[in-house]
Design a protein around this motif. Structure first.
Motif, PDB file in Angstrom:
ATOM      1  N   ARG A 147       1.148   1.491   2.034  1.00 37.47           N
ATOM      2  CA  ARG A 147       1.498   0.131   1.640  1.00 37.47           C
ATOM      3  C   ARG A 147       1.299  -0.885   2.760  1.00 37.47           C
ATOM      4  NH1 ARG A 147       4.597  -0.755  -2.676  1.00 37.47           N
ATOM      5  NH2 ARG A 147       5.509   1.336  -2.506  1.00 37.47           N
ATOM      6  N   PHE A 148       1.394  -0.415   4.021  1.00 42.30           N
ATOM      7  CA  PHE A 148       1.389  -1.330   5.150  1.00 42.30           C
ATOM      8  C   PHE A 148       0.193  -1.177   6.085  1.00 42.30           C
ATOM      9  CE2 PHE A 148       5.717   0.254   4.241  1.00 42.30           C
ATOM     10  CZ  PHE A 148       6.211  -0.868   3.609  1.00 42.30           C
ATOM     11  N   PHE A 149      -0.619  -0.150   5.867  1.00 41.96           N
ATOM     12  CA  PHE A 149      -1.632   0.174   6.870  1.00 41.96           C
ATOM     13  C   PHE A 149      -2.919   0.621   6.208  1.00 41.96           C
ATOM     14  CE2 PHE A 149      -3.609   3.533   9.527  1.00 41.96           C
ATOM     15  CZ  PHE A 149      -3.964   2.760  10.625  1.00 41.96           C
ATOM     16  N   LYS A 150      -4.030   0.192   6.790  1.00 39.03           N
ATOM     17  CA  LYS A 150      -5.353   0.648   6.384  1.00 39.03           C
ATOM     18  C   LYS A 150      -6.123   0.974   7.649  1.00 39.03           C
ATOM     19  CE  LYS A 150      -9.535  -0.863   3.943  1.00 39.03           C
ATOM     20  NZ  LYS A 150     -10.169  -1.972   3.187  1.00 39.03           N
ATOM     21  N   GLY A 151      -6.579   2.209   7.781  1.00 39.96           N
ATOM     22  CA  GLY A 151      -7.276   2.597   9.004  1.00 39.96           C
ATOM     23  C   GLY A 151      -8.032   3.892   8.810  1.00 39.96           C
ATOM     24  N   GLU A 204       1.112   1.800  -8.255  1.00 41.90           N
ATOM     25  CA  GLU A 204       1.089   0.338  -8.272  1.00 41.90           C
ATOM     26  C   GLU A 204      -0.341  -0.203  -8.270  1.00 41.90           C
ATOM     27  OE1 GLU A 204       3.357  -0.981  -4.948  1.00 41.90           O
ATOM     28  OE2 GLU A 204       5.205  -0.042  -5.644  1.00 41.90           O
ATOM     29  N   ARG A 205      -1.265   0.572  -7.720  1.00 43.63           N
ATOM     30  CA  ARG A 205      -2.673   0.175  -7.716  1.00 43.63           C
ATOM     31  C   ARG A 205      -3.399   0.648  -8.973  1.00 43.63           C
ATOM     32  NH1 ARG A 205      -4.430  -1.323  -2.515  1.00 43.63           N
ATOM     33  NH2 ARG A 205      -6.222  -2.119  -3.674  1.00 43.63           N
ATOM     34  N   GLY A 206      -2.641   1.186  -9.937  1.00 47.00           N
ATOM     35  CA  GLY A 206      -3.219   1.601 -11.208  1.00 47.00           C
ATOM     36  C   GLY A 206      -3.770   3.003 -11.227  1.00 47.00           C
ATOM     37  N   MET A 234       7.788  -6.381   0.170  1.00 48.40           N
ATOM     38  CA  MET A 234       6.940  -5.213   0.415  1.00 48.40           C
ATOM     39  C   MET A 234       7.385  -4.014  -0.420  1.00 48.40           C
ATOM     40  SD  MET A 234       6.038  -5.322   4.483  1.00 48.40           S
ATOM     41  CE  MET A 234       7.723  -5.339   5.090  1.00 48.40           C
ATOM     42  N   GLY A 235       8.350  -4.253  -1.324  1.00 46.33           N
ATOM     43  CA  GLY A 235       8.813  -3.178  -2.195  1.00 46.33           C
ATOM     44  C   GLY A 235       9.811  -2.247  -1.543  1.00 46.33           C
ATOM     45  N   LEU A 260       4.023   7.552  -1.481  1.00 43.93           N
ATOM     46  CA  LEU A 260       2.570   7.397  -1.470  1.00 43.93           C
ATOM     47  C   LEU A 260       2.008   7.413  -2.881  1.00 43.93           C
ATOM     48  CD1 LEU A 260       1.596   9.660   1.572  1.00 43.93           C
ATOM     49  CD2 LEU A 260       1.896   7.170   1.527  1.00 43.93           C
ATOM     50  N   LEU A 261       2.502   8.326  -3.711  1.00 43.73           N
ATOM     51  CA  LEU A 261       2.062   8.362  -5.102  1.00 43.73           C
ATOM     52  C   LEU A 261       2.499   7.095  -5.833  1.00 43.73           C
ATOM     53  CD1 LEU A 261       2.797  12.103  -5.914  1.00 43.73           C
ATOM     54  CD2 LEU A 261       0.535  11.033  -5.798  1.00 43.73           C
TER      55      LEU A 261
END
Length: 281
Positions: free
Chosen positions: A168-172, A127-129, A18-19, A121-122
């Motif tokens: 990185r761990f959560f989407k909500g 990492e997502r480009g 998970m980095g 966060l940045l």
């Protein structure tokens, strides 16, 4: 892989994929900054010989399932197992006669928002480009409490005043859930499922119109209501069944005004996946 085998997964490997990396090592003991809360001095310990962890900041510890529970704020065994599997360290365990408890909806408390500046966060967006010059003007940093624990995430505002959250761990989402529409006076509008794809389009410089982020394909009816006056509706939706259904719903309402732009990333699951592929070429 059964639950017993999953429990034997090295916690250090689980964190590594998970980095999350240790700040220091003393023998069999690895020290980390707590991976699910903010702190200045590392107080999260992993004993690699015993394969257990302990967080001195909250006075709790245990095995890999206990750790997954801290990440997601849940005591549900299947949800914790799914989180471990999602990390990429293993497949889901085979469970016999397992029953899933009803999950209580997360209650967000003590919410405060500031300009996006947190390095982690940045780094996740990088990492997502997504570069900082794209991320900072479009996103915010949100800190909040759930079940008594403090968390932080990238925030993206929707039109009802809610906040889409991602780390990185959560989407909500901090409710209410809604679309995000930006009008620039154009006769065209670009449509995205989520804000990471919108940021990807900004990064690639392919938006020259108004834009709308659904924030969930379930919001397509809300989108239909605000797209009536556009002469051109360009869809950058995911290459999956949900994306195809959403495109068809828009096409049914607006006919030839709706243009499918997914051919740009035909061999990729979504626009962000295509962006990452382009950066590797």
């Amino acid at each position: 892989m059964d639950a017993r085998q999953m429990r034997e997964i090295p916690i250090a490997d689980f964190l590594n994929v998970m980095g999350i990396h240790p700040s220091k090592q003393r023998g069999n003991v690895l020290w980390y900054s707590s991976p699910y809360r903010t702190e200045r001095t590392p107080s999260f310990k992993v004993d690699t010989a015993k394969n257990v962890w302990f967080d001195f900041g909250i006075g709790k510890g245990g095995d890999i399932f206990d750790l997954a529970g801290e990440f997601i704020g849940s005591g549900d065994f299947l949800l914790r197992a799914a989180f471990i599997a999602k990390s990429g360290t293993c497949p889901l365990p085979i469970m016999k006669q397992a029953q899933r408890n009803e999950e209580k909806e997360a209650v967000f408390e003590d919410i405060w928002v500031r300009p996006l500046q947190d390095a982690k966060l940045l780094g996740y967006l990088k990492e997502r480009g997504i570069d900082t010059d794209i991320a900072i003007p479009n996103c915010e940093e949100v800190r909040y409490r759930v079940h008594g624990k403090r968390y932080y995430a990238i925030g993206f505002r929707n039109d009802a005043g809610g906040m889409e959250l991602r780390n990185r761990f959560f989407k909500g989402c901090i409710p209410p859930k809604d679309i995000s529409l930006k009008r620039n006076g154009s006769d065209g509008c670009a449509i995205f499922e989520g804000f990471i794809d919108y940021l990807s389009a900004m990064q690639m410089g392919i938006i020259a119109s108004d834009w709308l982020v659904l924030n969930s394909v379930s919001n397509v009816e809300k989108a239909v209501k605000v797209l009536q006056d556009y002469e051109r509706i360009e869809c950058y939706l995911d290459n999956d069944e949900a994306g195809r259904r959403t495109f068809q719903r828009l096409r049914n309402s607006f006919r030839d005004k709706v243009i499918d732009r997914s051919s740009l990333y035909a061999d990729h699951k979504d626009l962000n996946d295509y962006l990452l592929f382009q950066r590797q070429v």
